[in-house]
Motif scaffolding. Structure first.
Motif, PDB file in Angstrom:
ATOM      1  N   ALA A 161      39.818  39.989  33.739  1.00  0.00           N
ATOM      2  CA  ALA A 161      39.744  40.988  32.666  1.00  0.00           C
ATOM      3  C   ALA A 161      40.912  40.823  31.693  1.00  0.00           C
ATOM      4  O   ALA A 161      40.743  40.935  30.477  1.00  0.00           O
ATOM      5  CB  ALA A 161      39.733  42.392  33.269  1.00  0.00           C
ATOM      6  N   VAL A 162      42.106  40.530  32.238  1.00  0.00           N
ATOM      7  CA  VAL A 162      43.270  40.276  31.379  1.00  0.00           C
ATOM      8  C   VAL A 162      42.973  39.093  30.451  1.00  0.00           C
ATOM      9  O   VAL A 162      43.220  39.145  29.248  1.00  0.00           O
ATOM     10  CB  VAL A 162      44.533  39.997  32.231  1.00  0.00           C
ATOM     11  N   MET A 163      42.409  38.023  31.017  1.00  0.00           N
ATOM     12  CA  MET A 163      42.069  36.844  30.211  1.00  0.00           C
ATOM     13  C   MET A 163      41.114  37.209  29.075  1.00  0.00           C
ATOM     14  O   MET A 163      41.270  36.738  27.951  1.00  0.00           O
ATOM     15  CB  MET A 163      41.358  35.791  31.080  1.00  0.00           C
ATOM     16  N   ARG A 164      40.140  38.039  29.400  1.00  0.00           N
ATOM     17  CA  ARG A 164      39.148  38.395  28.381  1.00  0.00           C
ATOM     18  C   ARG A 164      39.800  39.153  27.230  1.00  0.00           C
ATOM     19  O   ARG A 164      39.420  38.976  26.078  1.00  0.00           O
ATOM     20  CB  ARG A 164      38.008  39.204  29.009  1.00  0.00           C
ATOM     21  N   ILE A 165      40.775  40.016  27.555  1.00  0.00           N
ATOM     22  CA  ILE A 165      41.458  40.737  26.480  1.00  0.00           C
ATOM     23  C   ILE A 165      42.362  39.778  25.698  1.00  0.00           C
ATOM     24  O   ILE A 165      42.360  39.770  24.471  1.00  0.00           O
ATOM     25  CB  ILE A 165      42.250  41.930  27.054  1.00  0.00           C
TER      26      ILE A 165
END
Lengths: 156, 380, 388, 156
Positions: free
Chosen positions: B91-95
Motif C-alpha cells: 500500500a505504501v508503494m502504491r501511494i
C-alpha cells in the motif's frame, strides 16, 4: 506412490476442518428458513432490498438492518445446466443453477431450478426461459440450511 | 521519494473468539477506521488486504469473500498472502507511485474458525520430505530453540521470562486474547509440547481483523493532527529446507538492516523507542533482540534479565503483549504495526510506555523458524 | 504518476501435463529462462514477487516458502500477491508499483500453477462460501455460463449466432496456438466438432473451455534507468487498471460489467487511450471461456455493447483483423491459473517488442493484457507500449 | 467441543497428486535399497541430502549423485513425550532431529530412537550436540522417508 510414465506420482489427500461462525444475520436468515420464510434486508441509504439478508450494503457501506419477508416467487434472470461432476461438489448433476430476482428485491438470488425432467438438455432449453416465473419449493425436513429450499419450480 | 506516507488511523478487533460472522467483523473494522479518519468509502483510493487462503481461513481466493466487506466495491485493490506487513508495504508503494492519495490496509484472520496452527503450518512443507517426517512450525521452533540454548547457554528461565513479561503487558491491553498473570514457574511447569518448548511458550490461535488507513503527506495532515510517518521497511526470505539453513543466523538481520538504512537509523539500541516484535515462540523474542541489534549475538537472555525490554526499560518490547498473547496468524504483523502506531501517537492507553516515543519498530515473521521476516519503522 | 516502468524480459515454461518435474522445478524453468534471456544476474534483483492460485490447488500452503530457492529470493525482499484468477495481472501490477514507487529498480515477478496435481474445479468450490453459494455454482463453468446466457438474452442475440461466434473463436485460437511454442492445446478443429462437443454446462461445451495446464511465467520489471542500461528493446508500462465488485454473484450486473469497464478505463486514462479499437494493435484478453471473450470485447470498448458476435464473425478480432485478440491462443489453449495473467502480460510485451515469432502481429506498438478473478468478480489490465 | 453459538462445520477435503520428477523418484528408489543419496552441486561442490536436481544456493544442476554415509552427528533435537501432532508419522514419545550426515553440507531432518524416551532429563544427558547416530531401516520399504525408521546413537 503411483507409477505413471517414467517418474513417480505421490498421491495425497488434504482434509482440513473448519467451524464457521454464522453470526446474527445468517442465524436469523436460516431461522426464517425453518418457518418457510425468506428474509432480505433493506439498505438505509439506497433503499435496495438485498437477499439473502445481510448486515451491510456493499455500495453505501451502511447497515442494512430493516428486515423484510420476501416473496417466494420471482423471475429467472439467468440459468445454467450443469452436466459434469467433480470431487467436492455439494450438488449432483444434472442441475440448473439460476439467478432469480425475487419479487420486490434488488439483487439476484442464487438457487436451483427443478421440478421437471433435467435429463435432456434440449428439453431443458425449451422449458427454461429468462423472465420465467418460478416459486420456491421447500423440503419437508428443515435444517436451517440453504438447501431447505429444494429448488424453484416454474409457476404454471 | 516524492511524498511521505502517513498512517492516519487504525481499528482492530480483540483477539478472543467472537460469535460474530466473519464478514460482519471485516465490515465493522473497516467502517470504524473510515469513521475515525472522517472519510467516506468513496474517497478511499485503493484497498490492499492480507489473508491466507483455505489454510488460514477456510476460503480459497480469500479476498474474494471479504472484498465488499472491506470497502473495496469497484475499487482498485490487491491482496498479499501470508504476512500482513507485506500488505502495508504494498500500500505504501502504491501511494509513493503517485497513483493513489489514500490506501486502506486490511489484515484478516479469524483463527477461532480454523483448526490448530500446527495442522495448518504442516502444509507449508513439501510433500516429499518434510511433510513425511511431520514438520510443522512448532517442531521447527523446538529445533531452533535447542540449538539456541546449546550454542549460547540460554536458559529455560530466560525464555520463560518473555512469557511473564508479555502476558503481564497483555493485562493492560483490551485487544489481547490471553489475559493471565503468570510467573516463571507457571511457564516452566506448563505441559512440555516438544522438549524444551513449553505450552505457555507457544502462541495461541486468535482472531485478528485490523484496518489501517494510509495517506500521502498532505492528505494525512488534513485527516489527522497526529500523523505517524512511514520511515523504513525491509524484508528478507530464507532457504526452504530447514536443514539447508543456519537457524541461528537467519534473515531478520538482513530485513532489519534494510529498514534501518531506509529510515536512517544507525544505532537501533538508542534510536528505537519501542518495538513490537512477532514472537510465536517465547525464545524467539530473545533471538530477534539480537538480530534487531538490541544486543550482541548470544546476549538475548541477558537482555531480558536486565529488564531493559520491560515496559519501563530502555527499549520496551511488546507492550501490547505480543503474539504470545494474541496470535491472528496472518494479521499479526499489522497488529504489531497498529500497536506501534498507537505508541507513537501516545494513544496506547494503559499500555502506553512512559517515555516519549519518536520512533517505533514493527516486525512480522512467518514460516518455519522465521523463514521470512519483515520490519517496518514508523515515527512522528 | 510514478516513475516510468519497463518490462525487459520474460520466460515461460513449456505448458501441459508436467508430471516430469516437481513444482519448484517447474518454477525454476521459467526463472532460469528469464535470466538467460536478459543476461541479468539474480544478484542484481532488488525484490521478488511470487503468486499462485489458491493453496488448495497446490496442496502446499504459502508456496513462496517452497519456491524460495528457485525464485532466487533467498536474502531478498519478497511479496506474495494473490487475487485468484487475476493473480497473474495482479503480480505484474505489483511489480509495476514496486518500481514506480522508487523502492526498487529491478523486480522479478513469477506466477505459476500445477493444475494437474490438484483438482482445479473442486478447488473452485472452496472459493465459494458454504452458507449459500457453494451449492449452486458448479466450479467456474457454471457462473460463466450464466453470465453469457444472460448477456445474449439481454441483447436479444439468437442462440445460434452466439454459438457461431464462440465456435469461430474456439477454432481460431486452437489454430493460433500452433504458432506459439509455449501453448498447451494445439488443435485443428471443425465447426462440427466444436458445436457437437460434450456439454459441460449448457450452453458451454468442451471446446469452449480452457484446459488444466501446468506452467510458470517469469517477468523482469525495471526502472527507466535500468531498462535503458540493460535492454535495447524494452516494453513500457503505459497503463494499469484493476477493479472488483461484490462477492455475491447475484449482487451486480455481469452483462454491462462495471468492474471490467472500470479496469479498462483506468488503464486507458493512464495510457492516454481514447479509442482502444483504433489505438491498440493487439490484445491478450483473458478467455478461459469463448463466451466470456465476447463479453470482454464490449466491456473493453473494442466494439459496441451487443455487437461482439457480429464483429467476431466479421473477423475484426482475428489475426489480420482490425484488433487481433489472443494471437497466442490465449487462456483458452493454455491455463496455468496463477501464471495465466502473467502469460498475457509477457505475450503483450513480446508483441510490442517484435519478439513474438510466428504469432507476431506485424508492427504492433501498443498491446493490452488482461485477467479476471474471484467469483466472476475482478478484472485487471496492463497496457504495454514500444515507446516510453 | 461444541460452540454455544451457531456455526457451520465445513471440512475441506481435496485430493492431490504430486509429480516426484526424476530426483525424488531416484532418491526413493535408493531408500528401497537402504541407500541414502545426496547430490553434489557442480559449482559450490556442496553435497545436499536428500539428493536434489539443483543446488538451492547456486541454482545450477546438482546432478552428481553420491551415496552418503548413514552415520552423522546430531545438530539439534526436540522430544515429544506425550504431545500429538497432526501429520506426524510416529506417535509420542519421539525425538525429531536435525542430523548432519558425514561428508554432507546440510542437515537431514528425521527421528532419533532406540533409546529410553520416558525421561526428558535422561534424554538430555544422552543427546548432546555432535552425538554420533546411525540410520535404522524398516523391513518393509515403501519408497518413503519413513523407510528409515529412525537414527540410533552409535555406541562407543
Amino acid at each position: 506412490m503411483e507409477k505413471k510414465s517414467e517418474y513417480d506420482i505421490l498421491t495425497d489427500k488434504v482434509a482440513i476442518p473448519y467451524e464457521i461462525a454464522a453470526g446474527p444475520t445468517w442465524t436469523r436468515f436460516f431461522e426464517g428458513f425453518r418457518q418457510e420464510k425468506i428474509y432480505g434486508t433493506r439498505c438505509r441509504k439506497c433503499k435496495r432490498v438485498l437477499v439473502p439478508a445481510r448486515s451491510f450494503c456493499p455500495r453505501c457501506f451502511v447497515d442494512t438492518d430493516e428486515w423484510i419477508e420476501i416473496s417466494q416467487e420471482g423471475s429467472i434472470v439467468s440459468w445454467a445446466l450443469t452436466e459434469y461432476e467433480y470431487y467436492g461438489m455439494p450438488t449432483k448433476p444434472p442441475f440448473i443453477g439460476a439467478l432469480i430476482r425475487l419479487d420486490g428485491t434488488d439483487s439476484n438470488f442464487l438457487h436451483l431450478i427443478g421440478g421437471f425432467d433435467l435429463s435432456d438438455p434440449e428439453f431443458v432449453r425449451k422449458t427454461v426461459k429468462n423472465g420465467m416465473k418460478v416459486r420456491a419449493v421447500w423440503n419437508k425436513e428443515k435444517k436451517g440450511h440453504i438447501m431447505d429450499i429444494k429448488y424453484f419450480e416454474p409457476v404454471k | 521519494m516524492a511524498t511521505r506516507v502517513g498512517i492516519v488511523d487504525i481499528a482492530m478487533t480483540p483477539g478472543a473468539e467472537s460469535k460474530d460472522n466473519f464478514l460482519d467483523q471485516v465490515y465493522k473494522v473497516t467502517k470504524e477506521v473510515l469513521d475515525k479518519a472522517g472519510i467516506k468509502r468513496a474517497d478511499v483510493g485503493t484497498v490492499i488486504s492480507a489473508a491466507s487462503d483455505v489454510f488460514h481461513g477456510g476460503m480459497s481466493c480469500a479476498n474474494s469473500y471479504y472484498w465488499d466487506a472491506g470497502g473495496a466495491f469497484l475499487k482498485n485493490g490487491s491482496r498479499q498472502d501470508g504476512e500482513s506487513l507485506f500488505a502495508f508495504i504494498y500500500a505504501v508503494m502504491r501511494i509513493l507511485s503517485g497513483s493513489f492519495d489514500t490506501a486502506l490496509v486490511l489484515g484478516v484472520c479469524k483463527g477461532s474458525e480454523n483448526p490448530e496452527n500446527d495442522m495448518l503450518t504442516h502444509f507449508f512443507t513439501d510433500p516429499f520430505y518434510q511433510r513425511q517426517v511431520g514438520l510443522n512450525e512448532t517442531v521447527a521452533a523446538a529445533l531452533q530453540m535447542r540449538e539456541y540454548m546449546d550454542k549460547y547457554g540460554i536458559t529455560g528461565e530466560q525464555c520463560a521470562k518473555v512469557v511473564v513479561k508479555n502476558l503481564g503487558n497483555a493485562l493492560r491491553n483490551p485487544y489481547a486474547h490471553i489475559k493471565k498473570r503468570v510467573d516463571v514457574d507457571d511457564v516452566l511447569n506448563s505441559e512440555t509440547v516438544l522438549y524444551p518448548l513449553k505450552q505457555m511458550e507457544c502462541a495461541p490461535k486468535s482472531e485478528g481483523i485490523v484496518a489501517i488507513l494510509l495517506a500521502k503527506e498532505d492528505v494525512a495532515k488534513r485527516l489527522t493532527n497526529k500523523p505517524v510517518w512511514f520511515k523504513g521497511y525491509g524484508s528478507s526470505m530464507d532457504a526452504f529446507y530447514l536443514g539447508d539453513r543456519d537457524l541461528l543466523d537467519g534473515q531478520l538481520k538482513q530485513a532489519a538492516k534494510r529498514a534501518y538504512d531506509m529510515a536512517g537509523v544507525s544505532n537501533p539500541k538508542k534510536e528505537i523507542d519501542v518495538a513490537e516484535v512477532c514472537e510465536p515462540y517465547a525464545f524467539q523474542e530473545l533471538l530477534w533482540y539480537e538480530d534487531l541489534g538490541f544486543c550482541a549475538p548470544g546476549e538475548g537472555g541477558k537482555l531480558i534479565d536486565s529488564a531493559a525490554t520491560n515496559m519501563d526499560g530502555n527499549i520496551p518490547v511488546n507492550p501490547s503483549g505480543g503474539v504470545l498473547a494474541t496470535n491472528p496468524y496472518v494479521s499479526r504483523g499489522l497488529y504489531r504495526l497498529a500497536e506501534a502506531f498507537l505508541q507513537v501517537q501516545g494513544k496506547a492507553g494503559e499500555r502506553q510506555i512512559d517515555k516519549k516515543v519518536n520512533t517505533a519498530l514493527a516486525h512480522g515473521t512467518h514460516g518455519f523458524a522465521g523463514q521470512c521476516h519483515a520490519v517496518a519503522i514508523i515515527g512522528n | 504518476m510514478g516513475r516510468p516502468v519497463a518490462i525487459i524480459g520474460s520466460g515461460q515454461t513449456k505448458h501441459g501435463r508436467r508430471f516430469d518435474v516437481t513444482y519448484p522445478e517447474l518454477v525454476k524453468e521459467a526463472v532460469d529462462r528469464v535470466f538467460d534471456s536478459t543476461g541479468i544476474s539474480p544478484e542484481d534483483i532488488d525484490g521478488v514477487v511470487s503468486g499462485t492460485m489458491p493453496s488448495m490447488m497446490e496442496g502446499v500452503a504459502l508456496t513462496h516458502f517452497y519456491f524460495a530457492d528457485v525464485l532466487r529470493s533467498v536474502g531478498k525482499p519478497i511479496l506474495k500477491t494473490e487475487t485468484c484468477g487475476s493473480t497473474g495481472v495482479s503480480l505484474a501490477i505489483t511489480g509495476y508499483y514496486w518500481i514506480a514507487s522508487g523502492m526498487a529498480d529491478l523486480v522479478l515477478v513469477v506466477g505459476s500453477e500445477k493444475m494437474n496435481e490438484g483438482d482445479s474445479q473442486a478447488t473452485m468450490t472452496t472459493v465459494v462460501e458454504p452458507f449459500y453459494q457453494r451449492y449452486f455454482i458448479s466450479g467456474a463453468p457454471g457462473i460463466f455460463s450464466m453470465q453469457s446466457q444472460q448477456w445474449s438474452v439481454h441483447y436479444g442475440i439468437p442462440e445460434e449466432r452466439v454459438r457461431a461466434a464462440a465456435t469461430k473463436l474456439s477454432i481460431d485460437h486452437h489454430n493460433d496456438a500452433f504458432d506459439n511454442p509455449y501453448a498447451h492445446i494445439k488443435k485443428k478443429l471443425t465447426e462440427e466438432e466444436v458445436n457437437n462437443a460434450r456439454i459441460i454446462t449448457y450452453p458451454v461445451r468442451l471446446w469452449d473451455v480452457c484446459p488444466n495446464s501446468d506452467g510458470a511465467c517469469a517477468v523482469i520489471f525495471a526502472s527507466e534507468k535500468m531498462a535503458k542500461k540493460i535492454s535495447k528493446n524494452p516494453a513500457w508500462v503505459k497503463g494499469v487498471g484493476y477493479s472488483g465488485e461484490e462477492y455475491w454473484f447475484g449482487d451486480s450486473d455481469k452483462v454491462v460489467w462495471q468492474c471490467a469497464i472500470d479496469a479498462a478505463k483506468q488503464a486507458y486514462d493512464m495510457a492516454g487511450i481514447k479509442d482502444p479499437r483504433k489505438e491498440l494493435d493487439v490484445a491478450e484478453v483473458y478467455n478461459p471461456f469463448t463466451f466470456q471473450e465476447l463479453l470482454y470485447y464490449e466491456c473493453f470498448g473494442f466494439c459496441d455493447f451487443g455487437k461482439a458476435c457480429d464483429e467476431t464473425l466479421k473477423g475484426t478480432f482475428a489475426k489480420g483483423g482490425e484488433l487481433p485478440c489472443d494471437p497466442s491462443g490465449g487462456t483458452l489453449c493454455t491455463n496455468p491459473i496463477g501464471a495465466t495473467g502473467l502469460n498475457r502480460v509477457a505475450e503483450a510485451a513480446l508483441q510490442v517488442t517484435n519478439q513474438a515469432g510466428d504469432h507476431q502481429i506485424p508492427g504492433a506498438k501498443l498491446a493490452l493484457a488482461h485477467a479476471m478473478g474471484g467469483v466472476d468478480q475482478y478484472n485487471g489490465i496492463m497496457i504495454l507500449g514500444s515507446k516510453l | 467441543m461444541t460452540k454455544e453459538y451457531n456455526t457451520l462445520k465445513n471440512v475441506i477435503e481435496l485430493p492431490h497428486k504430486y509429480a516426484a520428477g526424476p530426483a525424488w523418484t531416484r532418491f526413493y528408489d535408493g531408500l528401497k535399497q537402504e541407500k541414502i543419496y545426496g547430490s553434489r552441486c557442480q559449482k559450490c561442490k556442496k553435497v545436499f541430502v536428500p539428493a536434489r536436481s539443483y543446488c538451492p544456493a547456486c541454482q545450477v544442476s546438482a546432478d552428481e549423485w553420491i551415496e552418503v554415509s548413514q552415520e552423522g552427528k546430531v545438530i539439534s533435537w526436540a522430544l515429544s513425550i506425550s504431545h500429538e501432532f497432526f501429520g506426524m508419522p510416529v506417535s509420542p514419545p519421539f525425538i525429531t532431529a536435525l542430523i548432519r550426515l558425514d561428508d554432507t553440507d546440510c542437515d537431514f531432518l528425521h527421528f532419533i530412537g532406540g533409546i529410553d524416551l520416558s525421561d526428558a532429563k535422561k534424554v538430555k544427558d544422552l543427546i548432546k550436540p555432535g552425538l554420533k547416530v546411525r540410520a535404522v531401516w524398516n523391513e518393509e520399504k515403501k519408497g518413503h522417508m519413513m523407510d528409515i525408521r529412525h537414527f540410533v546413537p552409535v555406541s562407543g
